[in-house]
Structures are given as structure tokens and as C-alpha cells.
Design a protein around this motif. Structure first.
Motif, PDB file in Angstrom:
ATOM      1  N   CYS A  20     -32.050  -1.225 -39.366  1.00  0.00           N
ATOM      2  CA  CYS A  20     -31.038  -1.313 -40.417  1.00  0.00           C
ATOM      3  C   CYS A  20     -30.999  -0.033 -41.256  1.00  0.00           C
ATOM      4  O   CYS A  20     -29.936   0.354 -41.750  1.00  0.00           O
ATOM      5  CB  CYS A  20     -31.311  -2.524 -41.311  1.00  0.00           C
ATOM      6  N   TYR A  50     -29.430  -7.640 -48.749  1.00  0.00           N
ATOM      7  CA  TYR A  50     -29.996  -8.429 -47.656  1.00  0.00           C
ATOM      8  C   TYR A  50     -31.197  -7.754 -46.982  1.00  0.00           C
ATOM      9  O   TYR A  50     -32.071  -8.449 -46.464  1.00  0.00           O
ATOM     10  CB  TYR A  50     -28.926  -8.702 -46.593  1.00  0.00           C
ATOM     11  N   ILE A  51     -31.249  -6.437 -46.953  1.00  0.00           N
ATOM     12  CA  ILE A  51     -32.343  -5.734 -46.262  1.00  0.00           C
ATOM     13  C   ILE A  51     -33.440  -5.306 -47.231  1.00  0.00           C
ATOM     14  O   ILE A  51     -34.628  -5.458 -46.951  1.00  0.00           O
ATOM     15  CB  ILE A  51     -31.815  -4.488 -45.505  1.00  0.00           C
ATOM     16  N   VAL A  88     -29.533 -10.914 -40.040  1.00  0.00           N
ATOM     17  CA  VAL A  88     -29.195  -9.606 -40.600  1.00  0.00           C
ATOM     18  C   VAL A  88     -29.007  -8.563 -39.494  1.00  0.00           C
ATOM     19  O   VAL A  88     -28.149  -7.675 -39.612  1.00  0.00           O
ATOM     20  CB  VAL A  88     -30.257  -9.128 -41.620  1.00  0.00           C
ATOM     21  N   SER A  92     -25.469  -6.752 -38.989  1.00  0.00           N
ATOM     22  CA  SER A  92     -25.526  -5.288 -39.057  1.00  0.00           C
ATOM     23  C   SER A  92     -24.889  -4.659 -37.818  1.00  0.00           C
ATOM     24  O   SER A  92     -24.102  -3.712 -37.911  1.00  0.00           O
ATOM     25  CB  SER A  92     -26.977  -4.813 -39.183  1.00  0.00           C
ATOM     26  N   GLN A 265     -31.832 -13.038 -49.639  1.00  0.00           N
ATOM     27  CA  GLN A 265     -32.759 -13.447 -48.600  1.00  0.00           C
ATOM     28  C   GLN A 265     -33.333 -14.827 -48.878  1.00  0.00           C
ATOM     29  O   GLN A 265     -33.301 -15.711 -48.019  1.00  0.00           O
ATOM     30  CB  GLN A 265     -33.905 -12.434 -48.482  1.00  0.00           C
TER      31      GLN A 265
END
Length: 430
Positions: A20, A50-51, A88, A92, A265
Motif C-alpha cells: 500500500c 485505513y492503512i 484494504v 487498493s 480499521q
């Protein structure tokens, strides 16, 4: 704690973060080269919400949520966290894959309706006056976040403020033709909105949207765009700490505020976990989606109408039985993926990804600046916060913008190359 979570999950999480991060760097490079495809903006936003929480989870291994304590077991569950990593990575991949096709089809011209710009200015001023009229002058002179802190005394219509923010963004989309005096005046009103509402989220969201609007209307591009993004990130993260220091008298809450304000998350992982152990969050299936489709129906006509999904999710996270309430200042925050997963499980996540890809294409192909901005606002809200809190203001503004656009056509076309910092050409739109 699950042995797989302790020894296997960190490796899989690291691989996910590396992949990512590569996508993140690619997005920044594209923006630096002048490719303002909406996917590159959204991916940076996706990375933050999210990451980055995955990175936080890897660094602060022993972190536990205090208020939303039920999330702690979920965050240590191997299967639930793996499901999140798979989600994710999938989203992505499709964001970046769709950008390759959309960037080639992207329009090189923007059409601006000056009547819509004037309408946007009127909306900002009207919403400010209406906020004061509805809530009283004390929300302006009572100190920062007076309405938020004293919500038992003051009733604040956040939808009115949200409509004002949308109007401001529409004006920014025509910044080339707006006088400095007007933009300064409207910006002061927006800061008053920040002052009145007293929430970190509205500041962060508006800052993000301003950069995106200036980018998709090609007012800023290239290295300047990357500089704006870097500065925004440098401001947003310390904002969590400063807010706690100044208004909560808490100097140790940076991680708490980041995980609650910016992380999507823990809500999704918690939902995956509940699905695995058979714990219901909503009272009835499809409650979240039904509310979004019937939000306009007065509760007095349908007493059993579902409540926003975030209500059910919040009470489940704190281990409290369901009580009826339309909104609460202490609620958690979730994205449209939470609503979709609660109603449709994995199929809901897939439908959500398809929905975003369709909206990306719509923004990239749209010539009219005001519709670009409206779609951008919808995308950011869907991705970062519960849409139930903004669906009314979005619907009203879409209807009003559509009517003004149909009744008053005062268009100017701006021709701007997709890449490079070439001169723009302005001409009458036919």
C-alpha cells in the motif's frame, strides 16, 4: 492471545503496508507530474484512514480502546484482522487499476457556471445566519465549541453548517474568477463554523476537501499539489494532540484521538469479529441500508423506522443495550463500508468497491466544476465518516444546485492540459 496473531499477522500486515505504501508513492508521483485523476487524491485519503492504523497497530502492540472496549478482543483476533487486510489490499488494487484507465479518458476542460458560484456564496452566508438564528448568538461568543460542549442547552443543526461548507467548496471551484475580498470573507465565515461546531472532524474534513477541490479543478498542480498534501498531513496529525491539550486538558491522548478520529480499521475489524462469533449489532437485518433509503420519512409517520447504523455500532462497542436516539456527540465513526457490511456481509464490501469505482469515473469525466465538487464531497464523506450524518444536506444541496444550473446557465469553459503547468485558455461555453 492467538498464536497466529502474534507471529503470523505482523508479517502479513507488514507486507500489506509495504504494498500500500508503494501505491501511496505512485499516487504522489502522479500528482507531482500533474495527473489529477481523483483516484490519486482518494488513495492518499484511504491510506491515512485505513492503512496508517495498521502501522499504528504494529508499533503500539499493547494499545487498548478505553471507551469502545469491546473492540479490544476483535483487534487481537487473527481471522478478523486478516479479513481487514484482504479488504484494504483489494480496494487498493482496484483504486490504482481504475486510475490507469480513467487518467487517459480525463477531460482537459472545466466548465464553470458563474451563477452556481454566486449561489454557493449565498449558501455560505445564509447558513451562517440560520445557524445563529436557530442556536442563538451565544454559540458565537460563548467560546470555542460552545454548542458542542453545552449540547444539553444549545441545539446545533450540524446539517446547516455542512451545507455552508459545501457552498464554500463550490466557490473554491471557481477561485480563478472570485475576488480576494469575497474569498477572505467566506473563509472567515467557515472559520466561524469551525469555532461554533467545535469538532476536530470538520476541520480535518474541510482541509482535505479544499486541497482536493483545488486539485480536481486544476487550480494547483505539480509540485505545489504535493506540497499542499504534505503540509495538510503535517497539520492534521498534530491536530489530534493539540485538541486534547487545549480543550480536553489531556497531553497523553494523541494515539487515542488518532485511532478514534482517523482509524476506520477498528470498526470494520469489530464487525468482522461480531460476524464470526454470532453477535448481532443491528436489531434487524438491513437496518443501516433501510435508514439511508428512507431518511426523509418523518419518524412520526413511521415510528419503527431504523436508526443510523452508527448508533447501533456505538452501543455495541461500549457493551450497552440499544436505546433510541437519532444522534450522539460521543458516537464512534464509521464509513459506508460498515453500513454495507452490516446489511449485506462480504457482498456489501464488493458492492461498495464497485460503487466507488463508478463515482471515480463520474468525477474524472465530469466537465462541470460544481458537479465535480458535489461528487467529490459525497466520495469523501462515504469513505471517511457515516453518511447518515450528512445525507440530508447532500440531498438538499444536490437538488438546489441542479435547479440553479438548469435555470441560470452562465458558463465559462477553461481548457487546461492534464499534465504540465501550461497556460490555461478561457472561453465561452456553448
Amino acid at each position: 492471545m492467538d498464536v497466529l496473531f502474534v507471529f503470523v499477522y505482523p508479517l502479513l500486515a507488514l507486507c500489506t503496508v509495504i504494498q500500500c505504501s508503494v501505491y501511496c508513492v505512485q499516487s504522489l508521483k502522479h500528482l507531482k507530474n500533474g495527473n489529477v485523476c481523483i483516484q490519486y487524491f482518494i488513495y492518499l485519503l484511504f491510506f491515512l484512514f485505513y492503512i496508517a492504523p495498521i502501522i499504528s497497530q504494529m508499533i503500539f502492540v499493547g494499545y487498548e480502546y478505553e471507551v469502545f472496549w469491546r473492540a479490544n478482543d476483535a483487534m487481537k483476533d487473527f481471522v478478523s484482522n486478516i479479513e481487514y487486510l484482504a479488504f484494504v489490499l483489494t480496494f487498493s488494487y482496484f483504486i490504482m487499476k481504475s486510475s490507469k484507465k480513467d487518467v487517459k479518458m480525463q477531460n482537459t476542460c472545466i466548465e464553470i457556471n458563474h451563477s452556481i458560484t454566486r449561489f454557493g456564496s449565498l449558501v455560505v452566508v445564509f447558513c451562517f445566519i440560520l445557524t445563529i438564528a436557530l442556536s442563538g448568538i451565544e454559540v458565537l461568543i460563548g467560546g470555542y465549541g460552545y454548542a458542542y460542549i453545552n449540547n444539553e442547552v444549545v441545539s446545533l443543526n450540524e446539517g446547516v453548517i455542512g451545507a455552508g461548507i459545501i457552498g464554500y467548496l463550490i466557490v473554491l471551484g471557481n477561485l480563478r474568477f472570485v475576488s480576494r475580498t469575497k474569498i477572505v470573507f467566506l473563509t472567515i465565515i467557515v472559520f466561524c463554523f469551525f469555532w461554533i461546531e467545535g469538532k476536530r472532524a470538520i476541520i480535518a474534513e474541510t482541509m482535505i476537501l479544499i486541497i482536493c477541490v483545488l486539485g480536481i479543478t486544476k487550480y494547483i498542480s505539480g509540485k505545489k499539489m504535493v506540497q499542499y498534501v504534505v503540509v495538510a498531513c503535517a497539520v492534521l496529525l498534530p491536530l489530534c494532540f493539540l485538541y486534547g491539550l487545549l480543550f480536553k486538558e489531556n497531553t497523553t491522548s494523541f494515539l487515542d484521538y488518532f485511532n478514534v478520529d482517523f482509524s476506520r480499521q477498528y470498526t470494520l475489524v469489530y464487525q468482522f469479529y461480531c460476524d464470526r462469533i454470532g453477535r448481532d449489532i443491528s436489531i434487524n437485518p438491513y437496518d443501516g441500508i433501510v435508514y439511508l433509503l428512507t431518511f426523509f420519512v418523518p419518524r412520526i409517520l413511521w415510528f419503527e423506522k431504523p436508526y443510523p447504523f452508527v448508533n447501533y455500532l456505538t452501543l455495541s462497542l461500549v457493551g450497552q443495550d440499544f436505546v433510541e436516539f437519532e444522534s450522539a456527540g460521543w458516537a464512534t465513526t464509521c464509513s459506508i463500508f460498515s453500513d454495507l457490511y452490516d446489511s449485506l456481509s462480504i457482498l456489501g464490501l464488493a458492492l461498495g468497491i464497485v460503487m466507488f469505482l463508478k463515482m471515480f469515473k463520474k468525477v474524472n469525466n465530469e466537465k462541470r466544476a460544481h458537479y465535480k465538487i458535489m461528487w467529490l464531497y459525497i466520495i469523501v464523506r462515504l469513505l471517511t465518516v457515516q453518511i447518515s450524518s450528512a445525507i440530508l444536506q447532500i440531498t438538499v444541496m444536490l437538488i438546489l444546485v441542479f435547479l440553479v444550473d438548469k435555470l441560470f446557465k452562465n458558463y465559462v469553459r477553461i481548457d487546461i492540459p492534464n499534465t504540465g503547468n501550461c497556460r490555461i485558455r478561457v472561453g465561452k461555453s456553448g
